[in-house]
Motif scaffolding. Structure first.
Motif, short mmCIF file in Angstrom:
data_model
loop_
_atom_site.label_atom_id
_atom_site.label_comp_id
_atom_site.label_asym_id
_atom_site.label_seq_id
_atom_site.Cartn_x
_atom_site.Cartn_y
_atom_site.Cartn_z
N LEU A 104 0.81 -1.21 0.00
CA LEU A 104 0.00 0.00 0.00
C LEU A 104 0.85 1.27 0.00
N PRO A 105 1.91 1.39 0.84
CA PRO A 105 2.72 2.62 0.82
C PRO A 105 3.34 2.88 -0.56
N THR A 106 3.74 1.80 -1.24
CA THR A 106 4.32 1.96 -2.58
C THR A 106 3.28 2.52 -3.55
N ILE A 107 2.06 2.00 -3.46
CA ILE A 107 0.98 2.48 -4.34
C ILE A 107 0.71 3.95 -4.08
N LYS A 108 0.65 4.35 -2.81
CA LYS A 108 0.39 5.75 -2.48
C LYS A 108 1.47 6.65 -3.05
N THR A 109 2.73 6.21 -2.95
CA THR A 109 3.85 7.01 -3.48
C THR A 109 3.76 7.10 -5.00
N ARG A 110 3.51 5.96 -5.65
CA ARG A 110 3.42 5.95 -7.11
C ARG A 110 2.25 6.81 -7.60
N MET A 111 1.14 6.73 -6.89
CA MET A 111 -0.02 7.54 -7.26
C MET A 111 0.30 9.02 -7.15
N ARG A 112 0.93 9.40 -6.04
CA ARG A 112 1.27 10.80 -5.82
C ARG A 112 2.21 11.30 -6.93
N ASP A 113 3.26 10.52 -7.18
CA ASP A 113 4.23 10.92 -8.21
C ASP A 113 3.58 10.95 -9.60
N GLY A 114 2.70 9.97 -9.87
CA GLY A 114 2.03 9.92 -11.16
C GLY A 114 1.12 11.11 -11.37
N LEU A 115 0.37 11.51 -10.33
CA LEU A 115 -0.53 12.64 -10.45
C LEU A 115 0.23 13.95 -10.63
N ILE A 116 1.39 14.07 -9.96
CA ILE A 116 2.23 15.26 -10.13
C ILE A 116 2.72 15.34 -11.58
N ARG A 117 3.13 14.20 -12.11
CA ARG A 117 3.62 14.16 -13.49
C ARG A 117 2.50 14.51 -14.47
N LEU A 118 1.32 13.96 -14.22
CA LEU A 118 0.18 14.27 -15.07
C LEU A 118 -0.15 15.75 -15.03
N ARG A 119 -0.16 16.32 -13.83
CA ARG A 119 -0.47 17.74 -13.68
C ARG A 119 0.53 18.60 -14.47
N ASP A 120 1.82 18.26 -14.32
CA ASP A 120 2.85 19.03 -15.04
C ASP A 120 2.70 18.88 -16.55
N CYS A 121 2.41 17.67 -16.98
CA CYS A 121 2.27 17.41 -18.42
C CYS A 121 1.12 18.18 -19.02
N MET A 122 0.03 18.28 -18.26
CA MET A 122 -1.16 18.95 -18.77
C MET A 122 -1.14 20.46 -18.55
N GLY A 123 -0.08 20.92 -17.87
CA GLY A 123 0.07 22.36 -17.66
C GLY A 123 -0.90 22.91 -16.64
N VAL A 124 -1.33 22.06 -15.67
CA VAL A 124 -2.26 22.51 -14.64
C VAL A 124 -1.46 23.21 -13.57
N THR A 125 -1.89 24.42 -13.20
CA THR A 125 -1.19 25.15 -12.14
C THR A 125 -2.03 25.09 -10.87
N ALA A 126 -1.36 25.02 -9.73
CA ALA A 126 -2.05 24.90 -8.45
C ALA A 126 -2.77 26.19 -8.11
#
Length: 199
Positions: free
Chosen positions: A177-199
């Motif tokens: 589970l901790p690995t999944i949470k880390t991968r999810m977090r990193d994946g969502l950050i990458r997706l956000r950057d790729c799509m040009g979404v700003t916080a």
């Protein structure tokens, strides 16, 4: 001819034998006597129905409200105070209040349904543009998903497209589970950057 206010007992003349009988019936109802409640029902149900029907104007709904009023009388019998008015006056007050509540509830529902129908009918003029924009966003999401690692892509897909919880994603992918949470977090950050979404 002016009648006696419902909230006040008659100030002149001998007490009404029927009301005195109903006072006793109500005391028995307050003690849980079902036979007394049957007598109370016979004595006031027709009056209650007549009052409710005048307000609600629908026979089926009026019958429902009448049943609700009678249940109210059963539940609230211990609070009945003969010094504040007769049983009939008390039942009348509860019936009128319940009937008004039913009408208000029906009006609120009708307004809500109407508003919903209006929103459904009045689609924005640029509906086609919206659909094109949605399609372009979908294409961008698919393109950005390809930039993720395999486990990130699987985790995001399971969580956001199939509705699985983090724990269910971890079980599906046989990954802690901790690995999944880390991968999810990193994946969502990458997706956000790729799509040009700003916080």
């Amino acid at each position: 001819m002016r009648g006696i206010p419902l909230s006040e007992p008659a100030s002149s003349g001998p007490p009404d034998p029927e009301e005195l009988r109903l006072d006793e019936v109500m005391r028995q109802v307050a003690c849980g006597d079902k036979e007394a409640f049957a007598a109370l029902y016979d004595a006031v149900a027709d009056t209650v129905f007549g009052i409710v029907l005048k307000v609600v104007r629908d026979r089926a709904q009026s019958e429902e409200v009448t049943q609700e009023v009678m249940i109210d009388l059963w539940r609230r019998a211990p609070r009945y105070d003969p010094s504040k008015g007769s049983v009939h006056a008390w039942a009348t007050m509860i019936a009128h209040r319940r009937a008004v509540d039913r009408v208000r509830s029906a009006e609120a529902t009708a307004t809500r349904d109407h508003d919903h129908a209006v929103r459904e009918v009045q689609r924005p003029y640029d509906d086609v543009a919206e659909r094109v924009e949605t399609r372009l966003q979908s294409q961008q999401v698919r393109r950005c998903m390809k930039t993720l690692t395999e486990i990130q892509r699987q985790a995001v897909t399971l969580a956001y497209y199939q509705g699985l919880t983090y724990r269910e994603v971890a079980e599906t992918l046989c990954t802690p589970l901790p690995t999944i949470k880390t991968r999810m977090r990193d994946g969502l950050i990458r997706l956000r950057d790729c799509m040009g979404v700003t916080a």
